[in-house]
Motif scaffolding. Sequence first.
Motif, PDB file in Angstrom:
ATOM      1  N   GLN A 186      20.114  38.637  56.486  1.00 37.53           N
ATOM      2  CA  GLN A 186      21.045  39.773  56.420  1.00 37.53           C
ATOM      3  C   GLN A 186      22.475  39.273  56.650  1.00 37.53           C
ATOM      4  N   LEU A 187      23.332  39.473  55.646  1.00 37.02           N
ATOM      5  CA  LEU A 187      24.736  39.055  55.747  1.00 37.02           C
ATOM      6  C   LEU A 187      25.648  40.244  55.489  1.00 37.02           C
ATOM      7  N   ASP A 188      26.718  40.318  56.270  1.00 33.52           N
ATOM      8  CA  ASP A 188      27.767  41.304  55.977  1.00 33.52           C
ATOM      9  C   ASP A 188      28.689  40.787  54.878  1.00 33.52           C
ATOM     10  N   TYR A 189      28.997  39.488  54.926  1.00 34.32           N
ATOM     11  CA  TYR A 189      29.869  38.887  53.919  1.00 34.32           C
ATOM     12  C   TYR A 189      29.261  37.568  53.443  1.00 34.32           C
ATOM     13  N   LEU A 190      29.243  37.379  52.133  1.00 35.06           N
ATOM     14  CA  LEU A 190      28.922  36.077  51.554  1.00 35.06           C
ATOM     15  C   LEU A 190      30.182  35.587  50.836  1.00 35.06           C
ATOM     16  N   VAL A 191      30.758  34.508  51.340  1.00 31.27           N
ATOM     17  CA  VAL A 191      31.948  33.917  50.742  1.00 31.27           C
ATOM     18  C   VAL A 191      31.495  32.851  49.745  1.00 31.27           C
ATOM     19  N   ILE A 192      31.923  32.976  48.494  1.00 36.31           N
ATOM     20  CA  ILE A 192      31.559  31.994  47.467  1.00 36.31           C
ATOM     21  C   ILE A 192      32.777  31.150  47.136  1.00 36.31           C
ATOM     22  N   ASP A 193      32.635  29.838  47.349  1.00 30.45           N
ATOM     23  CA  ASP A 193      33.675  28.886  46.978  1.00 30.45           C
ATOM     24  C   ASP A 193      33.456  28.512  45.516  1.00 30.45           C
ATOM     25  N   MET A 194      34.272  29.075  44.642  1.00 33.54           N
ATOM     26  CA  MET A 194      34.130  28.856  43.203  1.00 33.54           C
ATOM     27  C   MET A 194      34.700  27.495  42.799  1.00 33.54           C
ATOM     28  N   PRO A 195      34.180  26.904  41.723  1.00 29.20           N
ATOM     29  CA  PRO A 195      34.842  25.711  41.177  1.00 29.20           C
ATOM     30  C   PRO A 195      36.162  26.106  40.536  1.00 29.20           C
ATOM     31  N   PRO A 196      37.067  25.168  40.336  1.00 31.75           N
ATOM     32  CA  PRO A 196      38.330  25.513  39.677  1.00 31.75           C
ATOM     33  C   PRO A 196      38.105  25.851  38.203  1.00 31.75           C
ATOM     34  N   GLY A 197      39.006  26.617  37.652  1.00 29.01           N
ATOM     35  CA  GLY A 197      38.937  26.929  36.230  1.00 29.01           C
ATOM     36  C   GLY A 197      38.423  28.328  35.950  1.00 29.01           C
ATOM     37  N   THR A 198      38.172  28.580  34.661  1.00 29.97           N
ATOM     38  CA  THR A 198      37.711  29.900  34.206  1.00 29.97           C
ATOM     39  C   THR A 198      36.572  29.725  33.212  1.00 29.97           C
ATOM     40  N   GLY A 199      35.548  28.975  33.615  1.00 33.94           N
ATOM     41  CA  GLY A 199      34.489  28.626  32.685  1.00 33.94           C
ATOM     42  C   GLY A 199      33.168  29.327  32.924  1.00 33.94           C
ATOM     43  N   ASP A 200      32.092  28.618  32.587  1.00 30.12           N
ATOM     44  CA  ASP A 200      30.751  29.189  32.615  1.00 30.12           C
ATOM     45  C   ASP A 200      30.339  29.689  33.994  1.00 30.12           C
ATOM     46  N   VAL A 201      30.630  28.908  35.032  1.00 35.04           N
ATOM     47  CA  VAL A 201      30.192  29.301  36.373  1.00 35.04           C
ATOM     48  C   VAL A 201      30.859  30.601  36.803  1.00 35.04           C
ATOM     49  N   GLN A 202      32.150  30.701  36.578  1.00 37.13           N
ATOM     50  CA  GLN A 202      32.862  31.923  36.958  1.00 37.13           C
ATOM     51  C   GLN A 202      32.290  33.137  36.227  1.00 37.13           C
ATOM     52  N   LEU A 203      32.045  32.991  34.931  1.00 40.74           N
ATOM     53  CA  LEU A 203      31.490  34.098  34.163  1.00 40.74           C
ATOM     54  C   LEU A 203      30.078  34.443  34.604  1.00 40.74           C
ATOM     55  N   SER A 204      29.266  33.412  34.849  1.00 43.26           N
ATOM     56  CA  SER A 204      27.878  33.653  35.252  1.00 43.26           C
ATOM     57  C   SER A 204      27.808  34.393  36.577  1.00 43.26           C
ATOM     58  N   VAL A 205      28.598  33.952  37.550  1.00 43.52           N
ATOM     59  CA  VAL A 205      28.597  34.618  38.855  1.00 43.52           C
ATOM     60  C   VAL A 205      29.117  36.047  38.720  1.00 43.52           C
ATOM     61  N   SER A 206      30.206  36.221  37.987  1.00 48.50           N
ATOM     62  CA  SER A 206      30.831  37.539  37.864  1.00 48.50           C
ATOM     63  C   SER A 206      29.930  38.541  37.163  1.00 48.50           C
ATOM     64  N   GLN A 207      29.138  38.072  36.204  1.00 46.37           N
ATOM     65  CA  GLN A 207      28.316  38.976  35.416  1.00 46.37           C
ATOM     66  C   GLN A 207      26.936  39.225  36.010  1.00 46.37           C
ATOM     67  N   ASN A 208      26.517  38.381  36.953  1.00 46.91           N
ATOM     68  CA  ASN A 208      25.162  38.512  37.491  1.00 46.91           C
ATOM     69  C   ASN A 208      25.081  39.266  38.807  1.00 46.91           C
ATOM     70  N   ILE A 209      26.143  39.234  39.600  1.00 44.10           N
ATOM     71  CA  ILE A 209      26.104  39.892  40.905  1.00 44.10           C
ATOM     72  C   ILE A 209      27.332  40.773  41.081  1.00 44.10           C
ATOM     73  N   PRO A 210      27.208  41.872  41.807  1.00 44.98           N
ATOM     74  CA  PRO A 210      28.395  42.683  42.102  1.00 44.98           C
ATOM     75  C   PRO A 210      29.290  41.958  43.104  1.00 44.98           C
ATOM     76  N   ILE A 211      30.563  41.869  42.806  1.00 44.58           N
ATOM     77  CA  ILE A 211      31.529  41.168  43.659  1.00 44.58           C
ATOM     78  C   ILE A 211      32.500  42.182  44.227  1.00 44.58           C
ATOM     79  N   ALA A 212      32.631  42.184  45.551  1.00 43.47           N
ATOM     80  CA  ALA A 212      33.525  43.142  46.203  1.00 43.47           C
ATOM     81  C   ALA A 212      34.983  42.814  45.956  1.00 43.47           C
ATOM     82  N   GLY A 213      35.300  41.536  45.809  1.00 43.66           N
ATOM     83  CA  GLY A 213      36.688  41.168  45.579  1.00 43.66           C
ATOM     84  C   GLY A 213      36.856  39.679  45.378  1.00 43.66           C
TER      85      GLY A 213
END
Length: 329
Positions: A186-213
């Motif tokens: 059980q977590l109140d906050y999960l902080v994700i350290d993204m890789p630099p850039g605007t590529g596949d990883v950013q899109l995959s994370v953004s489209q697969n899970i709801p992100i609060a901010g």
Amino acid sequence: MVARVCAWALRPTVVCGGGTGRRAALRWLSPSWGGAVNSRFSGRFRSSDMNDALRKDERNKIMSRGLPKQKPIEGVKQVLVIASGKGGVGKSTTAVNVALALAANDLTKAVGLLDADVYGPSIPKMMNLKGSAEVTSKNLMRPLVNYGIACMSMGFLVEETAPIVWRGLMVMSAIQKLLRQVNWQQLDYLVIDMPPGTGDVQLSVSQNIPIAGAVIVSTPQDIALLDARKGAEMFRKVNVPVLGLVQNMSVFQCPKCNHETHIFGTDGVRSLADDLGLDVLGDIPLHLNIRETSDSGKPVVVSQPESNMARAYLKLAAEIVRRLPVSPT
């Protein structure tokens, strides 16, 4: 010389998940194709309010079929991503200290830290964690814990000095495992350290899970600001709320004479924030202690909690929480 006319046509193709979607394919049309062909295409793409509305509706249906459905991470109330357009701006250092500051500001909150940089994981060293992740009976990986923060990283799954030489599909598979096959409890906050850039990883994370901010980290340098703008705009395009920007390495103070030097420029991030209609959430100085404590696995928020550097991260974490939506109970 025969003039060519460029037109876009939609052709069926296979998309993720085995369904059939459509994609834009570039075709070259010329008068040599014959009047009937040209007439057919000109009729199909003739501009009218009705045709525009139909095409827009069709595009929306195609996009809704092609995008994955967002599914929350089990046990995690809110996900916060720390991102940057460019590498080398102190994003991972910021992510680590923000996670620690979130926990320090409210001792009742449980905080986790996910290192999504598959090629260059740095969280294990910064959080002074070594070893492999254990697997539960349900085939879920257990995060490693230090300073009260549950951490998961590709660095726990491969040897420290081993390079990860993978193509995109393998990276996406690894990201899915890091998102879905970790027992965060059980977590109140999960902080994700993204890789630099605007590529596949950013899109995959953004489209697969709801992100609060999302929080964008940049130095005031013009080159870094160019990519920071792209990072902020990318999250906006995928409907992830951008909470604001962090101006990192903003000023260097000489330890001998206390003279301040703006090595990377003055208030560049503030100017970018004004252009984007965003706020600057925090101003982190360029200080030797921040680098040394990160390299030694003793981040400044826990090793020097009364220092001005630690206070800057604590204030940053408080500003982030203030802008997050109300957490589900």
